[in-house]
Design a protein around this motif. Structure first.
Motif, PDB file in Angstrom:
ATOM      1  N   ALA A  30       9.825  -0.819   0.011  1.00  0.00           N
ATOM      2  CA  ALA A  30      10.183  -2.277  -0.582  1.00  0.00           C
ATOM      3  C   ALA A  30      11.117  -2.506   1.333  1.00  0.00           C
ATOM      4  O   ALA A  30      11.113  -3.610   1.123  1.00  0.00           O
ATOM      5  N   PHE A  31      11.706  -1.453   1.965  1.00  0.00           N
ATOM      6  CA  PHE A  31      12.267  -1.836   3.408  1.00  0.00           C
ATOM      7  C   PHE A  31      10.680  -2.073   4.740  1.00  0.00           C
ATOM      8  O   PHE A  31      11.461  -3.294   5.039  1.00  0.00           O
ATOM      9  N   ILE A  32       9.392  -2.019   4.200  1.00  0.00           N
ATOM     10  CA  ILE A  32       8.290  -2.595   4.768  1.00  0.00           C
ATOM     11  C   ILE A  32       8.488  -3.553   4.198  1.00  0.00           C
ATOM     12  O   ILE A  32       7.949  -4.446   4.715  1.00  0.00           O
ATOM     13  N   GLN A  33       8.344  -3.976   3.452  1.00  0.00           N
ATOM     14  CA  GLN A  33       7.697  -5.493   2.337  1.00  0.00           C
ATOM     15  C   GLN A  33       8.660  -6.353   3.254  1.00  0.00           C
ATOM     16  O   GLN A  33       8.452  -7.287   3.501  1.00  0.00           O
ATOM     17  N   GLY A  34      10.243  -5.479   2.982  1.00  0.00           N
ATOM     18  CA  GLY A  34      11.199  -6.437   3.696  1.00  0.00           C
ATOM     19  C   GLY A  34      10.691  -7.241   5.308  1.00  0.00           C
ATOM     20  O   GLY A  34      11.933  -8.006   5.053  1.00  0.00           O
ATOM     21  N   ILE A  35      11.091  -6.019   5.632  1.00  0.00           N
ATOM     22  CA  ILE A  35      10.490  -6.292   7.635  1.00  0.00           C
ATOM     23  C   ILE A  35       9.741  -7.792   7.315  1.00  0.00           C
ATOM     24  O   ILE A  35       9.860  -8.591   8.375  1.00  0.00           O
ATOM     25  N   GLY A  36       8.954  -7.511   6.804  1.00  0.00           N
ATOM     26  CA  GLY A  36       7.468  -8.324   6.802  1.00  0.00           C
ATOM     27  C   GLY A  36       8.250  -9.519   6.047  1.00  0.00           C
ATOM     28  O   GLY A  36       7.453 -10.992   7.080  1.00  0.00           O
ATOM     29  N   VAL A  40      18.041  -9.559   1.500  1.00  0.00           N
ATOM     30  CA  VAL A  40      18.618  -8.599   2.088  1.00  0.00           C
ATOM     31  C   VAL A  40      19.267  -7.099   2.208  1.00  0.00           C
ATOM     32  O   VAL A  40      18.913  -6.613   2.726  1.00  0.00           O
ATOM     33  N   ALA A  41      18.170  -6.871   0.832  1.00  0.00           N
ATOM     34  CA  ALA A  41      18.528  -5.626   0.175  1.00  0.00           C
ATOM     35  C   ALA A  41      17.578  -5.084   0.880  1.00  0.00           C
ATOM     36  O   ALA A  41      18.163  -3.781   0.911  1.00  0.00           O
ATOM     37  N   SER A  42      16.601  -4.881   1.248  1.00  0.00           N
ATOM     38  CA  SER A  42      15.093  -4.316   2.061  1.00  0.00           C
ATOM     39  C   SER A  42      15.801  -3.942   3.244  1.00  0.00           C
ATOM     40  O   SER A  42      16.168  -2.934   3.842  1.00  0.00           O
ATOM     41  N   VAL A  43      16.945  -4.579   3.746  1.00  0.00           N
ATOM     42  CA  VAL A  43      17.296  -4.309   5.497  1.00  0.00           C
ATOM     43  C   VAL A  43      18.107  -3.833   5.400  1.00  0.00           C
ATOM     44  O   VAL A  43      18.977  -3.239   6.518  1.00  0.00           O
ATOM     45  N   THR A  44      19.117  -3.788   3.899  1.00  0.00           N
ATOM     46  CA  THR A  44      20.317  -2.532   4.570  1.00  0.00           C
ATOM     47  C   THR A  44      20.274  -1.426   3.026  1.00  0.00           C
ATOM     48  O   THR A  44      21.373  -0.641   2.976  1.00  0.00           O
ATOM     49  N   GLY A  45      19.239  -1.544   3.364  1.00  0.00           N
ATOM     50  CA  GLY A  45      19.375  -0.030   2.489  1.00  0.00           C
ATOM     51  C   GLY A  45      19.563   0.040   1.332  1.00  0.00           C
ATOM     52  O   GLY A  45      19.100   1.199   0.449  1.00  0.00           O
ATOM     53  N   HIS A  46      19.566  -0.578   0.795  1.00  0.00           N
ATOM     54  CA  HIS A  46      19.630  -0.925  -0.971  1.00  0.00           C
ATOM     55  C   HIS A  46      18.496  -1.372  -1.785  1.00  0.00           C
ATOM     56  O   HIS A  46      18.547  -1.646  -3.204  1.00  0.00           O
ATOM     57  N   ALA A  85       0.851  -1.273  -0.199  1.00  0.00           N
ATOM     58  CA  ALA A  85       0.294  -0.084  -0.061  1.00  0.00           C
ATOM     59  C   ALA A  85       0.728   1.026   0.172  1.00  0.00           C
ATOM     60  O   ALA A  85       0.160   2.564  -0.541  1.00  0.00           O
ATOM     61  N   PHE A  86       1.890   1.486   0.646  1.00  0.00           N
ATOM     62  CA  PHE A  86       2.419   2.182   0.867  1.00  0.00           C
ATOM     63  C   PHE A  86       3.396   2.806  -0.650  1.00  0.00           C
ATOM     64  O   PHE A  86       3.891   3.289  -0.490  1.00  0.00           O
ATOM     65  N   GLU A  87       3.895   1.705  -1.255  1.00  0.00           N
ATOM     66  CA  GLU A  87       4.392   1.494  -2.998  1.00  0.00           C
ATOM     67  C   GLU A  87       3.441   2.210  -3.629  1.00  0.00           C
ATOM     68  O   GLU A  87       3.253   3.304  -4.141  1.00  0.00           O
ATOM     69  N   ALA A  88       1.957   1.632  -3.429  1.00  0.00           N
ATOM     70  CA  ALA A  88       1.131   2.163  -4.769  1.00  0.00           C
ATOM     71  C   ALA A  88       0.810   3.964  -4.270  1.00  0.00           C
ATOM     72  O   ALA A  88       1.094   4.352  -5.393  1.00  0.00           O
ATOM     73  N   GLN A  89       1.371   4.151  -2.945  1.00  0.00           N
ATOM     74  CA  GLN A  89       1.213   5.402  -2.290  1.00  0.00           C
ATOM     75  C   GLN A  89       1.692   6.331  -2.971  1.00  0.00           C
ATOM     76  O   GLN A  89       1.144   7.490  -3.806  1.00  0.00           O
ATOM     77  N   GLY A  90       3.136   6.142  -2.785  1.00  0.00           N
ATOM     78  CA  GLY A  90       4.248   6.753  -3.824  1.00  0.00           C
ATOM     79  C   GLY A  90       4.259   6.898  -4.462  1.00  0.00           C
ATOM     80  O   GLY A  90       4.730   7.635  -4.836  1.00  0.00           O
TER      81      GLY A  90
END
Length: 127
Positions: free
Chosen positions: A85-91, A73-79, A36-41
């Protein structure tokens, strides 16, 4: 195994399942929130800069297609290349790493507790 030990083991197993389910459900909610955050962005980008900017963003994100593990890995390393991507990666980490790890650790703790309880009862019965 006495009824008391069996009841304690059953409650512990239920606890293991509840903890794993809560972690997995939280992870699923984060993945959905990340989408949802991606779609809003993307909508904000479309409104602020127009269709050309959105097409450029989508082409940039699409050119960096990552495997599932690489995305985690990319989501939590900031890449991560996408807004969400970050929120989805944590999930994804919660669902595919932390939930199974919690099951393994809690099951091991339950097994050691039952084992310790049964070995502590043996010397008492020997007297």
């Amino acid at each position: 195994m006495s009824n008391r030990n069996h009841a304690a083991t059953a409650v512990s197993f239920q606890f293991v399942l509840i903890v794993a389910a809560v972690v997995a459900i939280t992870g699923c909610a984060l993945v959905i929130f990340g989408c949802a955050f991606e779609a809003q962005g993307q909508l904000d980008l479309l409104r602020a800069s127009g269709p050309a900017a959105l097409d450029t963003y989508l082409a940039h994100v699409g050119s960096h297609q990552l495997s599932f593990a690489a995305l985690m890995v990319a989501s939590v390393t900031g890449h991560g290349y996408a807004y969400g991507a970050f929120i989805q990666g944590i999930g994804l980490w919660l669902v595919f790493a932390l939930a199974p790890l919690s099951v393994v650790l809690l099951t091991a703790a339950r097994w050691f507790a039952v084992r310790d309880r049964s070995t502590s009862l043996r010397p008492a019965m020997a007297h």
